[in-house]
Design an enzyme around this catalytic site. Structure first.
Site, PDB file in Angstrom:
ATOM      1  N   GLU A 185       0.740 -39.326 -18.250  1.00 33.21           N
ATOM      2  CA  GLU A 185      -0.020 -40.408 -18.606  1.00 33.21           C
ATOM      3  C   GLU A 185      -0.161 -40.489 -19.478  1.00 33.21           C
ATOM      4  O   GLU A 185      -0.795 -41.925 -20.195  1.00 33.21           O
ATOM      5  CB  GLU A 185      -1.511 -39.813 -17.708  1.00 33.21           C
ATOM      6  CG  GLU A 185      -1.539 -39.557 -16.224  1.00 33.21           C
ATOM      7  CD  GLU A 185      -1.382 -40.872 -15.528  1.00 33.21           C
ATOM      8  OE1 GLU A 185      -1.078 -41.610 -15.747  1.00 33.21           O
ATOM      9  OE2 GLU A 185      -0.632 -40.835 -14.078  1.00 33.21           O
ATOM     10  N   ASP A 233       6.102 -45.537 -10.076  1.00 38.75           N
ATOM     11  CA  ASP A 233       6.312 -46.417 -11.192  1.00 38.75           C
ATOM     12  C   ASP A 233       7.308 -47.325 -11.279  1.00 38.75           C
ATOM     13  O   ASP A 233       7.598 -48.647 -11.529  1.00 38.75           O
ATOM     14  CB  ASP A 233       5.507 -45.256 -12.252  1.00 38.75           C
ATOM     15  CG  ASP A 233       4.591 -45.379 -12.664  1.00 38.75           C
ATOM     16  OD1 ASP A 233       3.694 -44.814 -12.054  1.00 38.75           O
ATOM     17  OD2 ASP A 233       4.610 -43.322 -13.545  1.00 38.75           O
TER      18      ASP A 233
HETATM   19 ZN    ZN Z   1       2.739 -43.046 -13.942  1.00 39.42          ZN
END
Ligand code: ZN
Ligand code: ADP
Ligand code: MG
Length: 537
Positions: free
Chosen positions: A344, A418
């Site tokens: 993150e 992602d």
């Molecule tokens: Zn991610």
């Protein structure tokens, strides 16, 4: 359109998927037994109705009637004041209200009002609410049916019901007929497939016949709603039918603020509430999402034994709606926690450094739903995107991945979504927006051919050779973005470690703490975790 694309909530499903599965055991049981239950119910229904063909036909006829009689009009008490953030649409519908209130004025001057209006927009944008508000404002009866109700087992029932509906409506004019989810009956008529759509088509034909068969002066206005205008049969959209179209989009920041204020009515709020700030943080939320958000916050306030709703409850509810409730009981190994923190921190750092990415509003490594952590971007309203914005968005999406690779020398199953998002953006850059130098300014894949998922062979309007080039370009774009990401993280390695450390300390960073993590001086570079984490899968 663009709103939807520029999501970038960067939620990361995929971590801790294992524990999530064992945790939801009550659901599993339900899912196993549901089919069995259904079969039992169906057998019962069959047994009790197995009485020969004649009977069945009688039943069918009765069915059509009785259900039609169930269509009792109601007089909604909703008004335009209950619908927020759609001012232009309300203006369009105001003339319908005027017409329903006083037809003679329109007739005297020779003006006709469209018979049918189509409300088009994504789910939860207030289509049903608006239709009810039109009836409420005009004070006329509201006959409402759902397209999916027409799709019944007996052929002819749907058509009979449509006939009944229009008959009743004409007797009670002025009034509104509202056909919700009209795409369920109104999709393009099949070109000769196995005759399974007969019922739907008969119903659709009956709607067309009825709409042609009354004049505007009869005072019946037909409203219909759909989120798939592209699959509707063109016959429905011809002049004299649903020839007027009203488009509802997901609300922008102003709209979201206005909708929140509508749903705040009747709720007790404390002085910490700032709807402007909440509106900024809820990019991509529909009106229905915002209504749910207010309600969730109210419930949370009760559970916390508070007498009014505060900003803390609203913030927590946003997270819940985006990512699910917190799962604090989940046992996460320190290694996994560390991995999540670096992942993150990677997203956040790259988003922070690249100039064309919207600001980061929050980073969290508290597990929620099936997610290990997330980075939230304060997305702004935008009506177009540029190639450089796309590229930086891609770099941000891939940054979690890049951070893991650089720090742990290995990639976990985490960033799966992602990559998916990144690939789909890259593909659209090439095929929809002409942003590839090699393939130039044209679109690939014919739009408007519905019924096929994008990119399938049936939809292609280009050769195999071009298909290969598209794949190559997508690969290059993603790779370049990944390189940018890796470079930024390598150059700012100390900052990455710093943010990850702060995350591990505090679990959630936002506001001043987030600001500090990005900007405060780093005293001594702390050591990174060494070696690859012990993970399986
Ligand atoms: Zn991610
Ligand atoms: P749709 O029919 O487009 O799927 P609905 O009209 O059923 O959406 O909206 C569901 C709920 O969401 C409404 O009952 C209302 O509470 C809320 N809502 C949606 N849009 C708005 C809006 N523009 N203003 C206020 N509330 C809204
Ligand atoms: Mg609806």
């Amino acid at each position: 359109m663009m709103n939807g694309l520029y999501l970038l909530e960067l939620l990361d499903p995929g971590y801790y998927a294992q524990p999530a599965a064992t945790d939801s055991r009550p659901w599993n049981i339900l899912i196993y037994f549901l089919p069995v239950l259904l079969i039992i119910v169906m057998i019962y229904l069959f047994m009790s109705s197995g009485r020969g063909a004649q009977d069945a036909r009688n039943e069918a006829a009765k069915f059509g009637r009785s259900r039609a009689r169930l269509i009792t009009p109601n007089r909604p008490s909703v008004s335009f004041g209950d619908v927020a953030g759609v001012e232009e649409v309300k203006d369009d519908l105001r003339e319908v209200v005027e017409f329903l209130k006083d037809r003679s004025r329109f007739q005297a001057i020779g003006a006709t009002i469209p018979k049918g209006m189509l409300l088009v927009g994504p789910p939860g944008t207030g289509k049903t609410l608006l239709a009810r508000a039109v009836a409420g404002e005009a004070g006329v009866p509201f006959y409402s049916v759902n397209g999916s109700e027409f799709v019944e087992m007996f052929v002819g029932v749907g058509a009979a019901r449509v006939r009944d509906l229009f008959e009743q409506a004409k007797r009670n004019a002025p009034c509104i007929i509202f056909i919700d989810e009209i795409d369920a009956v109104g999709r393009v008529r099949s070109s000769g497939g196995p005759g399974s759509h007969e019922e739907r088509e008969q119903t659709l034909n009956q709607i067309l016949v009825e709409m042609d068969g009354f004049t505007t002066n009869s005072g019946v206005v037909v409203l219909a709603a759909t989120n798939r205008a592209d699959i509707l049969d063109p016959a429905l959209l011809r002049p004299g039918r649903f020839d007027r179209r009203v488009v509802l989009n997901l609300p922008d920041t102003h709209g979201r603020k206005a909708i929140l204020e509508v749903h705040a009515k009747g709720k007790r709020l404390d002085s910490s509430i700032d709807f402007g700030a909440v509106a900024k943080e809820t990019h991509g939320f529909s009106g229905a999402d915002l209504a749910a958000l207010m309600n969730e916050a109210a419930i949370l306030a009760v559970r916390r034994n508070k007498t009014s709703i505060g900003m803390a409850e609203l913030e927590e509810s946003i997270d819940r709606i985006l990512a699910g409730p917190e799962r604090r009981s989940l046992k996460i190994s320190p290694r996994d926690k560390e991995l999540t923190a670096y992942h993150e921190a990677g997203h956040a750092l790259v988003a922070h450094i690249l100039p064309n990415v919207d600001p980061v509003s929050k980073i969290s490594i508290v597990a929620r739903g099936t997610m290990g952590g997330y980075t939230r971007i304060l997305a702004e309203d935008r009506y177009f995107m540029t190639a450089s914005k796309f590229k930086e968005t891609l770099a941000t999406l891939l940054a979690g991945h890049a951070a893991e690779e650089l720090v742990f020398k290995e990639i976990s199953t985490g960033p799966h979504s992602d990559m998916k998002q990144a690939t789909s953006i890259a593909r659209r850059m090439v095929t929809d927006y002409g942003m590839s130098e090699k393939l130039g300014l044209r679109t690939y894949g014919s739009e408007g051919v519905s019924g096929y998922p994008a990119g399938t062979a049936e939809q292609r309007d280009y050769s195999e050779e071009i298909a290969r080039q598209i794949d190559e370009e997508v690969y290059t774009i993603v790779k370049q973005a990944y390189e940018i990401s890796k470079r930024i993280i390598t150059e700012n390695r100390d900052r990455l470690t710093h943010i990850a450390r702060r995350l591990l300390d505090l679990e959630t960073l936002s506001g001043p703490e987030l600001n500090a993590a990005f900007n405060e001086p780093i005293s001594k570079p702390p050591a990174d975790p060494k070696g690859a984490p012990a993970r399986s899968g």
